[in-house]
Design a protein around this motif. Sequence first.
Motif, PDB file in Angstrom:
ATOM      1  N   ALA A  93       0.814  -1.216   0.000  1.00 42.98           N
ATOM      2  CA  ALA A  93       0.000   0.000   0.000  1.00 42.98           C
ATOM      3  C   ALA A  93       0.851   1.271   0.000  1.00 42.98           C
ATOM      4  N   GLY A  94       2.175   1.124  -0.010  1.00 43.70           N
ATOM      5  CA  GLY A  94       3.043   2.286   0.005  1.00 43.70           C
ATOM      6  C   GLY A  94       3.100   2.968   1.356  1.00 43.70           C
ATOM      7  N   GLY A 152      -7.229  -2.438   6.217  1.00 45.20           N
ATOM      8  CA  GLY A 152      -6.739  -1.270   6.939  1.00 45.20           C
ATOM      9  C   GLY A 152      -5.718  -0.479   6.141  1.00 45.20           C
ATOM     10  N   CYS A 153      -4.771  -1.180   5.513  1.00 46.79           N
ATOM     11  CA  CYS A 153      -3.744  -0.500   4.733  1.00 46.79           C
ATOM     12  C   CYS A 153      -4.322   0.160   3.487  1.00 46.79           C
ATOM     13  N   VAL A 154      -5.228  -0.524   2.809  1.00 44.59           N
ATOM     14  CA  VAL A 154      -5.849   0.045   1.607  1.00 44.59           C
ATOM     15  C   VAL A 154      -6.685   1.273   1.971  1.00 44.59           C
ATOM     16  N   ILE A 155      -7.411   1.211   3.086  1.00 44.11           N
ATOM     17  CA  ILE A 155      -8.236   2.343   3.522  1.00 44.11           C
ATOM     18  C   ILE A 155      -7.358   3.542   3.885  1.00 44.11           C
ATOM     19  N   LEU A 156      -6.287   3.297   4.648  1.00 38.40           N
ATOM     20  CA  LEU A 156      -5.400   4.402   5.012  1.00 38.40           C
ATOM     21  C   LEU A 156      -4.749   5.006   3.763  1.00 38.40           C
ATOM     22  N   ARG A 173      -9.059  11.115   9.369  1.00 37.37           N
ATOM     23  CA  ARG A 173     -10.147  10.454   8.640  1.00 37.37           C
ATOM     24  C   ARG A 173     -10.293   8.997   9.084  1.00 37.37           C
ATOM     25  N   TYR A 174      -9.159   8.338   9.264  1.00 38.80           N
ATOM     26  CA  TYR A 174      -9.203   6.924   9.647  1.00 38.80           C
ATOM     27  C   TYR A 174      -9.939   6.744  10.972  1.00 38.80           C
TER      28      TYR A 174
END
Length: 203
Positions: A93-94, A152-156, A173-174
């Motif tokens: 996800a970087g 979680g990683c994709v959402i962040l 936002r998270y």
Amino acid sequence: MLSALTGACGLAASPGAHAGAQVEEPLADAVRSALAAAIANSAPPKPVFETTEARLAYLRWLGEMSTRLKKRKSDHVTRVEFLETVWYESKRAGLEPALVLGLVQVESGFRKYAISSAGARGYMQVMPFWARLIGGGNTLGLFHMQTNLRFGCVILRHYLDIERGDLFMALGRYNGSRGRPEYPNLVFGARKAWEYKPAAVGA
């Protein structure tokens, strides 16, 4: 098996679970499709390295993080599997692994079956509406380790993109507290415990 485990652990709200105030926002069709594709890719969390030195650097990181996490996850196999997955999903996800570990610490205290008062689930306290929006609707799947960490990683990453790389605002936002400092500061503080600086060769 998963339902038996969650039943045994209890699906009551877990004290200290932080997230759960994420706001469900309308997603453009292109964004929803992109996020769904990011979730659906089922590549296993096994890293591939171009050089021996890169692999050795990863193994040194893994050993150091395993030592730091031992008090929270005593079983060696479980601990290493968790760290391998954090590294894989964060890099995918970087994101920095230290950031993701700090977020997990704040969100769930590294508890796989943590549930917030608002129903956010698992290590990264993913809200069930995300499973409906981009994950096929399987909310129990949010207790699966790799699934939860991937969501979680994709959402962040999604929030970071919306906020043009502003991590402070993305973390807000998270947590559903955009613009307020309390939650981002907690994550930034926790991240420090997971930062890793390789020793200089020959030192």
